[in-house]
Design a protein around this motif. Structure first.
Motif, short mmCIF file in Angstrom:
data_model
loop_
_atom_site.label_atom_id
_atom_site.label_comp_id
_atom_site.label_asym_id
_atom_site.label_seq_id
_atom_site.Cartn_x
_atom_site.Cartn_y
_atom_site.Cartn_z
N ILE A 1 0.91 -1.29 -0.03
CA ILE A 1 0.04 0.04 -0.06
C ILE A 1 0.91 1.26 0.14
O ILE A 1 1.97 1.26 0.43
CB ILE A 1 -0.86 -0.11 1.25
N CYS A 2 0.34 2.30 -0.62
CA CYS A 2 1.02 3.68 -0.54
C CYS A 2 0.07 4.51 -0.39
O CYS A 2 -0.99 4.64 -1.12
CB CYS A 2 1.81 3.74 -1.93
N TRP A 3 0.25 5.74 0.46
CA TRP A 3 -0.44 6.63 0.55
C TRP A 3 0.43 7.90 0.46
O TRP A 3 1.53 8.04 1.03
CB TRP A 3 -1.09 6.84 1.85
N LEU A 4 -0.13 8.91 -0.20
CA LEU A 4 0.67 10.31 -0.45
C LEU A 4 0.00 11.42 -0.02
O LEU A 4 -1.18 11.31 -0.38
CB LEU A 4 1.21 10.29 -2.11
N ALA A 5 0.69 12.49 0.27
CA ALA A 5 -0.21 13.68 0.81
C ALA A 5 -0.56 14.28 -0.35
O ALA A 5 0.23 14.00 -1.61
CB ALA A 5 0.97 14.73 1.68
N PRO A 6 -1.68 15.06 -0.46
CA PRO A 6 -2.28 15.58 -1.72
C PRO A 6 -1.26 16.23 -2.65
O PRO A 6 -1.46 16.24 -3.81
CB PRO A 6 -3.51 16.19 -1.33
N GLN A 7 -0.53 16.99 -2.00
CA GLN A 7 0.37 18.03 -2.67
C GLN A 7 1.59 17.26 -3.55
O GLN A 7 2.23 17.50 -4.18
CB GLN A 7 0.98 19.05 -1.83
N HIS A 8 1.62 16.01 -2.92
CA HIS A 8 2.68 15.04 -3.81
C HIS A 8 2.07 14.34 -4.70
O HIS A 8 3.14 13.24 -5.25
CB HIS A 8 3.58 14.50 -2.69
N LEU A 9 0.88 14.03 -4.86
CA LEU A 9 0.38 13.17 -6.05
C LEU A 9 0.71 13.58 -7.35
O LEU A 9 0.72 12.45 -8.21
CB LEU A 9 -1.27 13.33 -5.83
N ASP A 10 1.26 14.53 -7.85
CA ASP A 10 1.51 14.81 -9.20
C ASP A 10 3.10 14.30 -9.44
O ASP A 10 3.59 14.28 -10.62
CB ASP A 10 1.53 16.15 -9.43
N LYS A 11 3.62 13.81 -8.45
CA LYS A 11 5.26 13.32 -8.72
C LYS A 11 5.07 11.85 -8.91
O LYS A 11 4.26 10.94 -8.41
CB LYS A 11 6.07 13.94 -7.41
N ASP A 12 6.30 11.57 -9.28
CA ASP A 12 6.48 9.93 -9.60
C ASP A 12 6.88 9.27 -8.25
O ASP A 12 7.87 8.37 -8.28
CB ASP A 12 7.49 9.90 -10.78
N ILE A 13 6.40 9.78 -7.07
CA ILE A 13 7.02 8.94 -6.02
C ILE A 13 6.50 7.73 -5.81
O ILE A 13 7.06 6.77 -5.41
CB ILE A 13 6.51 9.74 -4.88
N ALA A 14 5.24 7.44 -6.04
CA ALA A 14 4.44 6.14 -5.81
C ALA A 14 4.88 5.01 -6.59
O ALA A 14 5.31 4.09 -5.91
CB ALA A 14 3.11 6.14 -6.17
N SER A 15 5.27 5.20 -7.74
CA SER A 15 5.72 4.06 -8.55
C SER A 15 7.31 3.95 -8.01
O SER A 15 7.58 2.73 -7.80
CB SER A 15 5.92 4.34 -9.96
N THR A 16 8.11 4.73 -7.51
CA THR A 16 9.59 4.42 -7.03
C THR A 16 9.45 3.60 -5.71
O THR A 16 10.13 2.63 -5.65
CB THR A 16 10.26 5.84 -6.78
N VAL A 17 8.70 4.11 -4.84
CA VAL A 17 8.73 3.47 -3.50
C VAL A 17 7.86 2.24 -3.53
O VAL A 17 8.20 1.15 -2.75
CB VAL A 17 7.99 4.30 -2.34
N LEU A 18 6.90 2.07 -4.44
CA LEU A 18 6.05 0.79 -4.69
C LEU A 18 7.19 -0.05 -5.26
O LEU A 18 7.15 -1.45 -4.78
CB LEU A 18 4.98 0.81 -5.42
N ASP A 19 8.12 0.10 -6.27
CA ASP A 19 8.91 -0.80 -6.70
C ASP A 19 9.95 -1.36 -5.52
O ASP A 19 10.30 -2.44 -5.81
CB ASP A 19 9.65 0.13 -8.08
N SER A 20 10.23 -0.26 -4.83
CA SER A 20 11.21 -0.59 -3.82
C SER A 20 10.47 -1.80 -2.80
O SER A 20 11.26 -2.79 -2.43
CB SER A 20 11.63 0.43 -2.92
N VAL A 21 9.35 -1.57 -2.57
CA VAL A 21 8.56 -2.50 -1.46
C VAL A 21 8.50 -3.79 -2.28
O VAL A 21 8.45 -4.89 -1.54
CB VAL A 21 7.60 -2.02 -1.06
#
Length: 67
Positions: free
Chosen positions: A28-48
């Motif tokens: 699971i991944c939750w991001l603060a609303p102001q960071h939803l437009d960044k490519d953070i989710a795919s990076t951290v989910l790949d690591s997990v």
């Protein structure tokens, strides 16, 4: 686990594995609303996913991006 911005330490969101049992889990991944437009989710989910597959020997991991 917390997702922090490396240079400031600001909290960007959270990521983790839940419902871990018998070789399966949910990432699971939750991001603060102001960071939803960044490519953070795919990076951290790949690591997990790599950690779950390698260190925990999970063969099935479902992915969820929480609102």
């Amino acid at each position: 686990s917390a997702i922090g911005e490396p240079s400031t330490g600001a909290l960007l969101g959270e990521v983790g594995l839940v419902d871990v049992r018998e070789g399966t889990a949910r990432a699971i991944c939750w991001l603060a609303p102001q960071h939803l437009d960044k490519d953070i989710a795919s990076t951290v989910l790949d690591s997990v996913l790599r950690f779950g597959s390698g260190a925990l020997d999970l063969h099935t991991i479902d992915r969820t991006l929480a609102d």
